[in-house]
Design a protein around this motif. Sequence first.
Motif, PDB file in Angstrom:
ATOM      1  N   THR A   1       0.838  -1.200   0.000  1.00  0.00           N
ATOM      2  CA  THR A   1       0.000   0.000   0.000  1.00  0.00           C
ATOM      3  C   THR A   1       0.873   1.250   0.000  1.00  0.00           C
ATOM      4  O   THR A   1       1.698   1.430   0.896  1.00  0.00           O
ATOM      5  N   THR A   2       0.698   2.097  -0.995  1.00  0.00           N
ATOM      6  CA  THR A   2       1.475   3.332  -1.093  1.00  0.00           C
ATOM      7  C   THR A   2       0.628   4.534  -0.675  1.00  0.00           C
ATOM      8  O   THR A   2      -0.608   4.468  -0.654  1.00  0.00           O
ATOM      9  N   MET A   3       1.299   5.621  -0.365  1.00  0.00           N
ATOM     10  CA  MET A   3       0.587   6.854  -0.042  1.00  0.00           C
ATOM     11  C   MET A   3      -0.232   7.337  -1.247  1.00  0.00           C
ATOM     12  O   MET A   3      -1.324   7.892  -1.101  1.00  0.00           O
ATOM     13  N   ARG A   4       0.291   7.125  -2.441  1.00  0.00           N
ATOM     14  CA  ARG A   4      -0.447   7.511  -3.649  1.00  0.00           C
ATOM     15  C   ARG A   4      -1.751   6.719  -3.772  1.00  0.00           C
ATOM     16  O   ARG A   4      -2.796   7.266  -4.127  1.00  0.00           O
ATOM     17  N   ALA A   5      -1.679   5.418  -3.481  1.00  0.00           N
ATOM     18  CA  ALA A   5      -2.877   4.586  -3.544  1.00  0.00           C
ATOM     19  C   ALA A   5      -3.894   5.006  -2.490  1.00  0.00           C
ATOM     20  O   ALA A   5      -5.104   5.039  -2.746  1.00  0.00           O
ATOM     21  N   ILE A   6      -3.403   5.334  -1.299  1.00  0.00           N
ATOM     22  CA  ILE A   6      -4.292   5.791  -0.225  1.00  0.00           C
ATOM     23  C   ILE A   6      -4.997   7.077  -0.635  1.00  0.00           C
ATOM     24  O   ILE A   6      -6.218   7.226  -0.461  1.00  0.00           O
ATOM     25  N   ALA A   7      -4.244   8.017  -1.213  1.00  0.00           N
ATOM     26  CA  ALA A   7      -4.827   9.284  -1.650  1.00  0.00           C
ATOM     27  C   ALA A   7      -5.886   9.063  -2.720  1.00  0.00           C
ATOM     28  O   ALA A   7      -6.970   9.666  -2.683  1.00  0.00           O
ATOM     29  N   ALA A   8      -5.592   8.176  -3.681  1.00  0.00           N
ATOM     30  CA  ALA A   8      -6.540   7.919  -4.758  1.00  0.00           C
ATOM     31  C   ALA A   8      -7.830   7.311  -4.232  1.00  0.00           C
ATOM     32  O   ALA A   8      -8.934   7.724  -4.620  1.00  0.00           O
ATOM     33  N   GLU A   9      -7.705   6.341  -3.339  1.00  0.00           N
ATOM     34  CA  GLU A   9      -8.888   5.685  -2.787  1.00  0.00           C
ATOM     35  C   GLU A   9      -9.687   6.627  -1.888  1.00  0.00           C
ATOM     36  O   GLU A   9     -10.914   6.523  -1.796  1.00  0.00           O
ATOM     37  N   ALA A  10      -8.994   7.547  -1.217  1.00  0.00           N
ATOM     38  CA  ALA A  10      -9.668   8.514  -0.340  1.00  0.00           C
ATOM     39  C   ALA A  10     -10.212   9.708  -1.108  1.00  0.00           C
ATOM     40  O   ALA A  10     -10.865  10.579  -0.517  1.00  0.00           O
ATOM     41  N   ASP A  11      -9.917   9.760  -2.414  1.00  0.00           N
ATOM     42  CA  ASP A  11     -10.371  10.840  -3.286  1.00  0.00           C
ATOM     43  C   ASP A  11      -9.826  12.203  -2.834  1.00  0.00           C
ATOM     44  O   ASP A  11     -10.540  13.203  -2.783  1.00  0.00           O
ATOM     45  N   VAL A  12      -8.528  12.199  -2.491  1.00  0.00           N
ATOM     46  CA  VAL A  12      -7.835  13.447  -2.170  1.00  0.00           C
ATOM     47  C   VAL A  12      -6.542  13.476  -2.969  1.00  0.00           C
ATOM     48  O   VAL A  12      -6.092  12.462  -3.502  1.00  0.00           O
TER      49      VAL A  12
ATOM     50  N   PHE B   1      -0.429  13.358   6.877  1.00  0.00           N
ATOM     51  CA  PHE B   1       0.426  12.251   7.303  1.00  0.00           C
ATOM     52  C   PHE B   1       1.670  12.205   6.432  1.00  0.00           C
ATOM     53  O   PHE B   1       1.573  12.027   5.222  1.00  0.00           O
ATOM     54  N   ALA B   2       2.831  12.362   7.059  1.00  0.00           N
ATOM     55  CA  ALA B   2       4.083  12.415   6.319  1.00  0.00           C
ATOM     56  C   ALA B   2       4.510  11.051   5.783  1.00  0.00           C
ATOM     57  O   ALA B   2       5.386  10.979   4.923  1.00  0.00           O
ATOM     58  N   SER B   3       3.898   9.972   6.272  1.00  0.00           N
ATOM     59  CA  SER B   3       4.324   8.631   5.870  1.00  0.00           C
ATOM     60  C   SER B   3       3.267   7.622   6.265  1.00  0.00           C
ATOM     61  O   SER B   3       2.338   7.923   7.024  1.00  0.00           O
ATOM     62  N   LYS B   4       3.432   6.406   5.769  1.00  0.00           N
ATOM     63  CA  LYS B   4       2.547   5.315   6.179  1.00  0.00           C
ATOM     64  C   LYS B   4       2.690   5.042   7.677  1.00  0.00           C
ATOM     65  O   LYS B   4       1.717   4.664   8.340  1.00  0.00           O
ATOM     66  N   GLU B   5       3.906   5.202   8.187  1.00  0.00           N
ATOM     67  CA  GLU B   5       4.122   4.972   9.614  1.00  0.00           C
ATOM     68  C   GLU B   5       3.240   5.883  10.460  1.00  0.00           C
ATOM     69  O   GLU B   5       2.692   5.469  11.483  1.00  0.00           O
ATOM     70  N   GLN B   6       3.093   7.140  10.015  1.00  0.00           N
ATOM     71  CA  GLN B   6       2.238   8.054  10.765  1.00  0.00           C
ATOM     72  C   GLN B   6       0.786   7.598  10.744  1.00  0.00           C
ATOM     73  O   GLN B   6       0.053   7.798  11.710  1.00  0.00           O
ATOM     74  N   LEU B   7       0.368   6.984   9.663  1.00  0.00           N
ATOM     75  CA  LEU B   7      -0.997   6.469   9.594  1.00  0.00           C
ATOM     76  C   LEU B   7      -1.205   5.340  10.605  1.00  0.00           C
ATOM     77  O   LEU B   7      -2.266   5.228  11.216  1.00  0.00           O
ATOM     78  N   VAL B   8      -0.201   4.500  10.773  1.00  0.00           N
ATOM     79  CA  VAL B   8      -0.308   3.442  11.779  1.00  0.00           C
ATOM     80  C   VAL B   8      -0.286   4.048  13.177  1.00  0.00           C
ATOM     81  O   VAL B   8      -0.985   3.574  14.078  1.00  0.00           O
ATOM     82  N   GLN B   9       0.503   5.103  13.366  1.00  0.00           N
ATOM     83  CA  GLN B   9       0.489   5.794  14.658  1.00  0.00           C
ATOM     84  C   GLN B   9      -0.904   6.338  14.952  1.00  0.00           C
ATOM     85  O   GLN B   9      -1.367   6.329  16.096  1.00  0.00           O
ATOM     86  N   ALA B  10      -1.597   6.819  13.907  1.00  0.00           N
ATOM     87  CA  ALA B  10      -2.969   7.298  14.074  1.00  0.00           C
ATOM     88  C   ALA B  10      -3.882   6.152  14.507  1.00  0.00           C
ATOM     89  O   ALA B  10      -4.803   6.340  15.313  1.00  0.00           O
ATOM     90  N   TYR B  11      -3.627   4.961  13.962  1.00  0.00           N
ATOM     91  CA  TYR B  11      -4.385   3.784  14.408  1.00  0.00           C
ATOM     92  C   TYR B  11      -4.114   3.499  15.881  1.00  0.00           C
ATOM     93  O   TYR B  11      -5.042   3.210  16.654  1.00  0.00           O
ATOM     94  N   TYR B  12      -2.851   3.584  16.299  1.00  0.00           N
ATOM     95  CA  TYR B  12      -2.523   3.382  17.711  1.00  0.00           C
ATOM     96  C   TYR B  12      -3.310   4.358  18.582  1.00  0.00           C
ATOM     97  O   TYR B  12      -3.882   3.988  19.611  1.00  0.00           O
ATOM     98  N   ASP B  13      -3.314   5.631  18.173  1.00  0.00           N
ATOM     99  CA  ASP B  13      -4.016   6.646  18.952  1.00  0.00           C
ATOM    100  C   ASP B  13      -5.510   6.348  19.032  1.00  0.00           C
ATOM    101  O   ASP B  13      -6.137   6.487  20.078  1.00  0.00           O
ATOM    102  N   ARG B  14      -6.089   5.944  17.899  1.00  0.00           N
ATOM    103  CA  ARG B  14      -7.525   5.641  17.871  1.00  0.00           C
ATOM    104  C   ARG B  14      -7.831   4.440  18.763  1.00  0.00           C
ATOM    105  O   ARG B  14      -8.806   4.460  19.536  1.00  0.00           O
TER     106      ARG B  14
END
Length: 236
Positions: A46-57, A66-79
């Motif tokens: 999963t790439t950041m480009r793919a995430i952006a495309a699927e999220a329509d942004v 989110f500067a990286s995929k790692e930050q997205l996982v950190q967001a999951y930790y927080d949630r």
Amino acid sequence: MTLLGFRSYSCPVVDATPRGRGGERTREVIVETALRLFRERGYEATTMRAIAAEADVSVGTAYYYFASKEQLVQAYYDRAHAEHEVACRAVLASERRFAGRLDGVLRAWVRVSEPYHAFAVKFYKHASEPGNPLSPFSGETAPAREAAIAIYRQVVEGSADRIDPDLRAELPELLWLSSMGVVLYWVHDTSPGCERTYRLIDVMVPLIDRLVGLSHLPGLRGVAKDFITAMRELRS
């Protein structure tokens, strides 16, 4: 066990996306999309480009939040932590027995983590690598780790049970370490509704409760102090 964004990253692309209510919604859409793609395609594919495309942004908007995929996982930790904290409130407010408080907190974690089980199974191999920033023991996840330990501090501080004072100070971190064992078991648990993980909690909590309850007895106080000293040396 916390299971777990962080604010110390610099963004490679900055987009003038407004914050506020709309911005928070965009952020949530990106997180939801990333977690879905991680489950469906795997973390590495999963790439950041793919995430952006699927999220329509735009890609720039994705990197703005989110500067990286790692930050997205950190967001999951927080949630996951926020959901666990809410799920623990009732038992921590009403239960005074140490065993009851610990049992309730561990069960609450399994319950709120169930929707993320498929994601955790695919993601765990990355989080388990020594030196990986997504490891629950890494410097990058320190805020999530401290937040999780704080829940176990509530377990100890709100308990009416008699506990050796020195052990009481160290116990929250020890309980969090024990919860990491539950997390590992849960990741590999294929039983319906993760019933085996609940059975593990049924076995583990009474054992921990007995050990903690015995810690203040004269014959075992020296053993408890030796154990605490060893733990402190490992952290230094």
